[in-house]
Design a protein around this motif. Structure first.
Motif, PDB file in Angstrom:
ATOM      1  N   LEU A 193      35.214  94.203  24.537  1.00  0.00           N
ATOM      2  CA  LEU A 193      36.630  94.167  24.161  1.00  0.00           C
ATOM      3  C   LEU A 193      37.439  95.230  24.896  1.00  0.00           C
ATOM      4  CD1 LEU A 193      36.346  93.511  20.310  1.00  0.00           C
ATOM      5  CD2 LEU A 193      36.925  91.869  22.118  1.00  0.00           C
ATOM      6  N   LEU A 194      36.860  96.433  25.019  1.00  0.00           N
ATOM      7  CA  LEU A 194      37.566  97.492  25.747  1.00  0.00           C
ATOM      8  C   LEU A 194      37.715  97.142  27.223  1.00  0.00           C
ATOM      9  CD1 LEU A 194      36.027 100.718  24.142  1.00  0.00           C
ATOM     10  CD2 LEU A 194      38.379  99.880  23.918  1.00  0.00           C
ATOM     11  N   THR A 195      36.672  96.548  27.795  1.00  0.00           N
ATOM     12  CA  THR A 195      36.762  96.117  29.192  1.00  0.00           C
ATOM     13  C   THR A 195      37.831  95.054  29.358  1.00  0.00           C
ATOM     14  OG1 THR A 195      34.414  96.597  29.532  1.00  0.00           O
ATOM     15  CG2 THR A 195      35.472  95.139  31.127  1.00  0.00           C
ATOM     16  N   PHE A 196      37.853  94.104  28.403  1.00  0.00           N
ATOM     17  CA  PHE A 196      38.865  93.046  28.458  1.00  0.00           C
ATOM     18  C   PHE A 196      40.265  93.635  28.318  1.00  0.00           C
ATOM     19  CE2 PHE A 196      41.545  89.873  26.335  1.00  0.00           C
ATOM     20  CZ  PHE A 196      41.428  88.808  27.218  1.00  0.00           C
TER      21      PHE A 196
ATOM     22  N   VAL B   9      45.396  96.899  33.074  1.00  0.00           N
ATOM     23  CA  VAL B   9      45.504  97.157  34.514  1.00  0.00           C
ATOM     24  C   VAL B   9      46.208  95.996  35.210  1.00  0.00           C
ATOM     25  CG1 VAL B   9      44.179  97.441  36.632  1.00  0.00           C
ATOM     26  CG2 VAL B   9      43.502  98.678  34.588  1.00  0.00           C
ATOM     27  N   THR B  10      45.820  94.769  34.825  1.00  0.00           N
ATOM     28  CA  THR B  10      46.462  93.598  35.424  1.00  0.00           C
ATOM     29  C   THR B  10      47.950  93.592  35.117  1.00  0.00           C
ATOM     30  OG1 THR B  10      44.425  92.317  35.199  1.00  0.00           O
ATOM     31  CG2 THR B  10      46.459  91.070  35.502  1.00  0.00           C
ATOM     32  N   TYR B  11      48.284  93.926  33.863  1.00  0.00           N
ATOM     33  CA  TYR B  11      49.697  93.953  33.470  1.00  0.00           C
ATOM     34  C   TYR B  11      50.468  94.966  34.316  1.00  0.00           C
ATOM     35  CZ  TYR B  11      53.882  94.377  30.576  1.00  0.00           C
ATOM     36  OH  TYR B  11      55.181  94.399  30.143  1.00  0.00           O
ATOM     37  N   GLN B  12      49.895  96.177  34.446  1.00  0.00           N
ATOM     38  CA  GLN B  12      50.594  97.219  35.191  1.00  0.00           C
ATOM     39  C   GLN B  12      50.733  96.855  36.666  1.00  0.00           C
ATOM     40  OE1 GLN B  12      52.136  99.840  33.884  1.00  0.00           O
ATOM     41  NE2 GLN B  12      51.484  99.147  31.863  1.00  0.00           N
ATOM     42  N   VAL B  13      49.652  96.324  37.247  1.00  0.00           N
ATOM     43  CA  VAL B  13      49.704  95.940  38.667  1.00  0.00           C
ATOM     44  C   VAL B  13      50.687  94.804  38.880  1.00  0.00           C
ATOM     45  CG1 VAL B  13      48.366  94.946  40.563  1.00  0.00           C
ATOM     46  CG2 VAL B  13      47.375  96.772  39.168  1.00  0.00           C
ATOM     47  N   GLN B  14      50.582  93.754  38.031  1.00  0.00           N
ATOM     48  CA  GLN B  14      51.473  92.614  38.172  1.00  0.00           C
ATOM     49  C   GLN B  14      52.926  93.010  37.906  1.00  0.00           C
ATOM     50  OE1 GLN B  14      50.838  89.572  39.334  1.00  0.00           O
ATOM     51  NE2 GLN B  14      48.758  90.275  39.733  1.00  0.00           N
ATOM     52  N   LYS B  15      53.116  93.922  36.944  1.00  0.00           N
ATOM     53  CA  LYS B  15      54.467  94.393  36.641  1.00  0.00           C
ATOM     54  C   LYS B  15      55.092  95.044  37.865  1.00  0.00           C
ATOM     55  CE  LYS B  15      56.893  97.829  33.790  1.00  0.00           C
ATOM     56  NZ  LYS B  15      56.726  98.844  32.706  1.00  0.00           N
ATOM     57  N   GLN B  16      54.299  95.949  38.488  1.00  0.00           N
ATOM     58  CA  GLN B  16      54.844  96.647  39.660  1.00  0.00           C
ATOM     59  C   GLN B  16      55.061  95.683  40.815  1.00  0.00           C
ATOM     60  OE1 GLN B  16      55.802  99.888  39.444  1.00  0.00           O
ATOM     61  NE2 GLN B  16      56.824  99.368  41.362  1.00  0.00           N
TER      62      GLN B  16
ATOM     63  N   ASP C 277      55.290  88.400  30.875  1.00  0.00           N
ATOM     64  CA  ASP C 277      54.659  88.192  29.567  1.00  0.00           C
ATOM     65  C   ASP C 277      54.146  86.764  29.422  1.00  0.00           C
ATOM     66  OD1 ASP C 277      55.181  90.792  28.902  1.00  0.00           O
ATOM     67  OD2 ASP C 277      57.013  90.350  27.782  1.00  0.00           O
ATOM     68  N   VAL C 278      54.938  85.822  29.890  1.00  0.00           N
ATOM     69  CA  VAL C 278      54.530  84.415  29.820  1.00  0.00           C
ATOM     70  C   VAL C 278      53.281  84.190  30.659  1.00  0.00           C
ATOM     71  CG1 VAL C 278      55.181  82.064  30.445  1.00  0.00           C
ATOM     72  CG2 VAL C 278      56.835  83.549  29.317  1.00  0.00           C
ATOM     73  N   GLN C 279      53.264  84.769  31.857  1.00  0.00           N
ATOM     74  CA  GLN C 279      52.121  84.593  32.750  1.00  0.00           C
ATOM     75  C   GLN C 279      50.851  85.200  32.152  1.00  0.00           C
ATOM     76  OE1 GLN C 279      53.318  86.359  36.470  1.00  0.00           O
ATOM     77  NE2 GLN C 279      54.769  84.729  36.961  1.00  0.00           N
ATOM     78  N   LEU C 280      50.970  86.437  31.648  1.00  0.00           N
ATOM     79  CA  LEU C 280      49.777  87.106  31.125  1.00  0.00           C
ATOM     80  C   LEU C 280      49.326  86.513  29.793  1.00  0.00           C
ATOM     81  CD1 LEU C 280      50.305  90.848  32.068  1.00  0.00           C
ATOM     82  CD2 LEU C 280      48.964  89.103  33.209  1.00  0.00           C
TER      83      LEU C 280
END
Length: 516
Positions: free
Chosen positions: A19-22, A28-35, A274-277
């Motif tokens: 769960l922590l890995t997920f 990380v994906t959110y932050q990278v995709q956000k930037q 948000d929709v994508q993630l």
């Protein structure tokens, strides 16, 4: 006290790790995709603003070329009213650049206007609208209020006659609150994603905005506008005049000194992310559940042999304990090693498990185990059916040593003799002080012949050792063997060792006798 069993602990830790890995991957994906999304939006707005600036610049350039062409025609016969009217009408009709076209003479009087319905012909230009008149060069004006009361901007070109005589200028007006080619040019932008564009002049006044009511509004406290009106282009985050965070691209229009800004609300960009993630999470859930199911099954499979070993650890002294441990499947290394260690422990000296505290089970003078320890160990070996050899040791003529040198020297002899026995015994052989100058050595799983060899070796070393003050001494030794499968008791075996010892004494001492 509550303690988690291994399976629950394993399941808890692996589930937490998954769960922590997920969660970390999502974060990380959110932050990278956000930037990435912010950067791509900023770059897209910058490129779009630059394109609009270039297009607007070309529009102004073409408009000025048309005015320059008309100015050249008018310079040959400026006083010809018919020519002035035809030229203003032509400029107005041939394109949709201007909402009106006017000619002003050298006295700042409006001599000609088209459409003719605009009631300004013959009017004197107000002082605050004479910038094109005074400049006497091609000019794109800042927004102003015309004599008609309309809010407009103008593009003008001076008219010079013979000998460079200033005759006036021709100007095309664009009404900022009405539809015109300028509005059509800028309004091609799509607004479905919340983005929009606006244009400001050098005074930070809006000369184009999707909301026409805001045209003419002066904007302060916007660093993007501050940057673009001084001639820079780029992109940046900004909070607009309504307090909404925006991602803005901006570009400078060289010909007019204006700035064009294309921007999109940051909230809209994040909503898209948000929709994508959310979609990514929903599509990942089946795999997550599958992984957790595998973890549950694996936890049971991995911990099963360990649980079985732990259960048998509580029944180590049962007769079938060894067989039960042998039946446990040790399919991975750690369980195999643990199982081997337990079985090895069962097959070795189990007396070590139940050894009593050294202070109550050893002789205080020599440090060897005492008679109490001997009795306890022999009882354990009897229950475990542990075969062993026994060597009875007695110092020859020890009374003489005490009589000649005193009991203190005799005690030193006992200590040194005990040390010799300890040094020559391996980790499985155990020496005891049986009383006075009598000692016993127990040799588990050792045959009589091997015990006799060891006894002879020990006897020779003792005879060669130089005791403090007393010098050399000798010992007599008697050896016997207890077979766990025989009918003899351990007590009889010990008696046999004593008999063999006395026989060694009778045969002249300093020898070892094996009981037959």
């Amino acid at each position: 006290m509550f303690r988690l069993d291994l399976q629950r602990l394993f399941l808890l830790l692996t589930t937490a790790a998954v769960l922590l890995t997920f969660a970390n991957s999502y974060y990380v994906t959110y932050q990278v995709q956000k930037q990435l999304l912010i950067d791509s939006t900023l770059e897209a707005n910058r490129v779009y603003a630059a394109k609009l600036a270039e297009t607007t610049n070309n529009f102004l350039q073409n408009a000025q070329k048309q005015l320059a062409y008309s100015a050249k025609i008018l310079s040959t016969d400026f006083d010809n009213e018919s020519l002035r009217e035809s030229e203003t009408e032509r400029l107005y009709q041939q394109s949709s650049f201007f909402n009106s076209v006017s000619i002003i003479n050298s006295k700042a009087i409006i001599t000609t206007v088209f459409p003719k319905t605009i009631p300004i012909k013959g009017l004197l230009l107000p002082e605050n609208n004479r910038n094109p008149f005074n400049a006497r060069k091609p000019l794109v004006s800042n927004p102003m209020v015309a004599p008609t009361g309309s809010y407009l901007m103008s593009i003008s070109h001076p008219i010079f006659g013979m000998n460079e005589k200033y005759l006036g200028f021709i100007t095309g007006s664009i009404y900022l609150h009405q539809n015109n080619v300028f509005f059509k040019l800028l309004s091609q932008h799509s607004y479905i994603d919340g983005s929009y564009i606006y244009v400001v002049d050098q005074n930070k006044e809006l000369i184009y905005h999707i909301n026409k009511k805001r045209i003419g509004e002066q904007i302060e406290g916007n660093h993007v506008i501050d940057s673009v009106i001084i001639g820079t282009s780029g992109s940046d985050k900004v909070v607009n005049s309504l307090g909404i965070p925006m991602l803005a691209g901006f570009a400078y229009i060289k010909r007019s000194g204006w700035g064009v800004v294309a921007q999109r609300p940051l909230e809209n960009v994040m909503a898209e992310l948000d929709v994508q993630l959310t979609e990514v999470v929903l599509k990942s859930l089946p795999l997550l559940f599958l992984i957790l199911t595998i973890v549950l099954i694996a936890s049971r499979y991995i911990t099963k042999p360990l649980k079985a070993l732990a259960s048998q650890a509580n029944h180590m002294y049962q007769n079938d304990a060894e067989q039960n441990i042998l039946n446990i499947k040790s399919w991975y290394f750690e369980v195999h090693e643990l199982k081997r260690a337990i079985l090895s422990g069962l097959g070795t000296l189990k007396h070590k498990i139940n050894q009593l505290n050294k202070d109550t089970n050893t002789d205080p003078l020599t440090g060897l185990y005492n008679r109490r320890s001997l009795d306890q160990l022999l009882e354990q070996w009897r229950e475990l059916k542990q075969s062993f050899a026994v060597i009875a040791v007695d110092i020859d003529h020890f009374k003489v040593v005490n009589d000649l040198y005193g009991h203190d020297v005799g005690d030193e002899v006992l200590k040194h003799l005990s040390l010799l026995m300890k040094e020559n015994c391996n980790e499985n052989y155990i020496a005891f002080r049986n009383g006075g100058e009598e000692f016993l050595i127990l040799l588990p799983s050792t045959k009589q012949a091997d015990a006799h060899f060891f006894a002879e070796k020990l006897r020779v070393k003792i005879a060669q050792y130089n005791m403090p003050i007393a010098g050399n001494i000798t010992v007599s030794l008697g050896i016997s063997y207890w077979d766990s499968n025989s009918n003899d008791t351990i007590k009889i075996t010990l008696k046999k060792a004593d008999i063999a010892l006395y026989q060694a004494k009778r045969q002249g001492r300093n020898c070892s006798i094996l009981h037959s």
